[in-house]
Design an enzyme around this catalytic site. Structure first.
Site, PDB file in Angstrom:
ATOM      1  N   ALA A 168       0.889  -1.112  -0.017  1.00 24.82           N
ATOM      2  CA  ALA A 168      -0.017   0.165   0.061  1.00 24.82           C
ATOM      3  C   ALA A 168       0.662   1.197  -0.098  1.00 24.82           C
ATOM      4  O   ALA A 168       0.576   2.111  -0.804  1.00 24.82           O
ATOM      5  CB  ALA A 168      -0.866  -0.004   1.361  1.00 24.82           C
ATOM      6  N   ASP A 169       1.956   1.268   0.868  1.00 24.55           N
ATOM      7  CA  ASP A 169       2.970   2.447   0.958  1.00 24.55           C
ATOM      8  C   ASP A 169       3.603   2.697  -0.476  1.00 24.55           C
ATOM      9  O   ASP A 169       3.587   3.603  -0.979  1.00 24.55           O
ATOM     10  CB  ASP A 169       4.168   1.999   1.759  1.00 24.55           C
ATOM     11  CG  ASP A 169       3.608   2.478   3.076  1.00 24.55           C
ATOM     12  OD1 ASP A 169       2.761   3.523   3.298  1.00 24.55           O
ATOM     13  OD2 ASP A 169       4.260   2.013   4.089  1.00 24.55           O
ATOM     14  N   LEU A 170       4.164   1.432  -1.014  1.00 28.27           N
ATOM     15  CA  LEU A 170       4.911   1.559  -2.359  1.00 28.27           C
ATOM     16  C   LEU A 170       3.937   2.167  -3.536  1.00 28.27           C
ATOM     17  O   LEU A 170       4.150   2.915  -4.497  1.00 28.27           O
ATOM     18  CB  LEU A 170       5.469   0.181  -2.603  1.00 28.27           C
ATOM     19  CG  LEU A 170       6.455  -0.221  -1.599  1.00 28.27           C
ATOM     20  CD1 LEU A 170       6.616  -1.786  -2.136  1.00 28.27           C
ATOM     21  CD2 LEU A 170       7.651   0.759  -1.563  1.00 28.27           C
ATOM     22  N   GLY A 173       2.907   5.888  -3.238  1.00 28.73           N
ATOM     23  CA  GLY A 173       3.841   6.509  -3.596  1.00 28.73           C
ATOM     24  C   GLY A 173       4.063   6.554  -5.375  1.00 28.73           C
ATOM     25  O   GLY A 173       4.372   7.596  -5.662  1.00 28.73           O
TER      26      GLY A 173
END
Length: 390
Positions: A168-170, A173
Site C-alpha cells: 500500500a505504501d509503495l 507513492g
C-alpha cells in the site's frame, strides 16, 4: 552533484516526506534527474520516532539516493518563510504529513501556491485528505486489511495474511509520482499548478484490480485461494523432488501441453478436468495428481521441460536467489555505486535512462549550498544556524 538523468533535470522538487510512501514517490523523480531537496528538521529538533531503520541502513539508503539535503525548522515562522522562498522557485512539493499538520504549519497547498501558482503540490495520506477517517494515522498493514487485500491472501482456513512487502505504501507513492508527472504535463498547456492527492487506502483498493471488479460488476466476494490462482486452474505451487515450482497453465491449449509433458494425457478426457470450470471445481484433486507427477523429478528439470513445451513455469526463489538469476543479472536492476548496491528503476528509457549517482545526503549536507542559491549571505546562514532555524 552529478545528475541522475536529463529526463527531469529541469524540475526542482522539495521533499518534505518521511517513512516510505512519500520517499517512494520522490525517488521516482530523483532517479530521473529532478533536483530534489530533502528537507528535514535540524539535529535535535525532530522528536518523532524514526521509522525505516537507521540513516545508514539499507532501507533509508535505498529510498533517499540522488537527493540534496537541507535542514529547516518548519515549526518556526522563519523556517516557513525560507520554505516559501524555496517554493517560489520550485516545480513540485511532496509531503506525507497527517492531513492537519501541513495546515497547522502553514505550508499547505493554498499557502505555497499563493507564492507560486505553477507549483505542483503532492500529498500522500493514509485514508485521504478529508472524510470520516482522514484524521487517523495511516500504516501500510492497516491499509492492507481495510482495503481487502489480507482477506484474499494466505491459505484458506488459516486467517488473514499480510503481503510480504509494504504494497500500500509503495503503490501510493508510485501513483503520487504518476500524478505529479501528469500535472507537470498539464501545466505545459495551462501554466497552472494543482494539488495532487493519493492515499494508502485508495492505492490498495485500486491494486485489488480484477478482484475488485469481480465484486463491483458481478457481486462476487473473492475468498482466500492460497497459492492457487483464484480463476485460472491449474496455476499455483507444485512440489518437486527437491522443492517447489510455479506452474501457470492458463487456457485450454496450455493445459493440454501440461498434461502431455507430465505424461498424463488421460487427464484430457477426464470429465473432472475437461473444462476450465471443471478444473476449478476439482482443483484440490488436480493439485494432488500434478504433485504426484512433479515430485518424481527435480525443480530445474521440470522448469526446463515445461518451458520448452510452452508451459509457463519458474522457480520459487529466495531474494538472494532472485538476484542471482541470469535474467535478473542481465537486466541490471541491481546497480552499484562506490561498492554499495541499490535497487534500480524497473523502467528503461533508451536516450535518458535513470541512474544512481549519489548516496543519500547526510543530515543538512547541502544546507549552505541551497541557501546560497536562494541569495542568503554567509552571515545570514550562520545566524539561522545559531537560531536553530537550519
Amino acid at each position: 552533484m552529478p545528475t541522475a538523468s536529463s529526463a527531469l533535470a529541469r524540475f526542482k522538487v522539495l521533499d518534505l516526506t518521511r517513512v516510505r510512501a512519500g520517499p517512494t514517490c520522490v525517488r521516482q523523480l530523483a532517479d530521473w534527474g529532478a533536483d530534489v531537496i530533502k528537507v528535514e528538521m535540524p539535529e535535535g529538533l525532530d522528536t518523532g520516532e524514526p521509522m525505516g531503520g537507521p540513516r545508514d541502513g539499507p532501507d533509508f539508503q535505498n529510498l533517499h539516493r540522488n537527493k540534496r539535503g537541507l535542514t529547516l525548522n518548519l515549526k518556526a515562522p522563519e523556517g516557513v518563510a525560507i520554505l516559501k522562498r524555496l517554493a517560489a522557485t520550485a516545480d513540485v512539493v511532496v509531503e506525507n504529513f497527517r492531513p492537519d499538520v501541513k495546515h497547522r504549519l502553514g505550508i499547505d497547498y493554498e499557502a505555497l501556491s499563493a507564492v507560486n501558482p505553477r507549483l505542483i503540490y503532492a500529498s500522500i495520506s493514509g485514508f485521504g485528505e478529508d472524510g470520516p477517517y482522514a484524521a487517523r494515522p495511516g500504516f501500510d498493514q492497516i491499509a492492507q486489511g481495510m482495503g481487502g487485500l489480507m482477506s484474499i491472501t494466505g491459505e484458506p482456513g488459516h486467517g488473514p495474511m499480510r503481503v510480504g512487502i509494504p504494497i500500500a505504501d509503495l503503490c501510493a507513492g508510485i501513483f503520487a509520482a504518476q500524478g505529479v508527472l501528469v500535472a507537470l504535463l498539464e501545466r505545459e498547456a495551462s501554466g497552472k499548478g494543482q494539488w495532487v492527492r493519493s492515499s494508502l487506502l485508495q492505492a490498495q483498493i485500486f491494486m485489488l484490480d480484477f478482484q475488485a471488479s469481480r465484486w463491483l460488476m458481478k457481486g462476487e466476494v473473492a475468498p482466500q485461494a492460497g497459492n492457487n490462482h483464484p480463476t485460472s486452474i491449474p496455476t499455483g505451487v507444485f512440489r518437486t523432488r527437491d522443492g517447489y515450482i510455479n506452474i501457470a497453465a492458463a487456457g485450454h491449449h496450455i493445459w493440454e501441453r501440461l498434461a502431455k509433458t507430465l505424461g498424463a494425457e488421460a487427464w484430457l478426457s477426464d470429465p473432472r478436468f475437461a473444462t476450465a470450470k471443471a478444473r476449478s471445481d476439482n482443483r484440490d484433486a488436480l493439485q494432488v495428481l500434478i504433485d504426484a507427477c512433479t515430485v518424481t523429478d527435480d525443480s530445474a528439470s521440470w522448469i526446463t521441460r515445461l518451458n520448452e513445451a510452452g508451459v509457463p513455469c519458474g522457480p520459487i526463489n529466495s531474494i538472494d536467489q532472485a538476484f542471482a538469476e541470469p535474467q535478473v543479472r542481465h537486466l541490471g536492476i541491481a546497480q552499484e555505486l562506490d561498492g554499495v548496491r541499490y535497487v534500480g528503476q524497473p523502467i528503461v528509457l533508451d536516450r535518458t535512462p535513470a541512474a544512481i549517482v549519489s548516496h543519500p545526503p547526510a543530515l543538512g549536507q547541502h544546507t549552505d549550498e541551497i541557501l546560497t542559491e536562494l541569495g542568503f549571505t554567509p552571515d545570514e546562514i550562520e545566524q539561522a544556524r545559531t537560531a536553530k532555524i537550519v
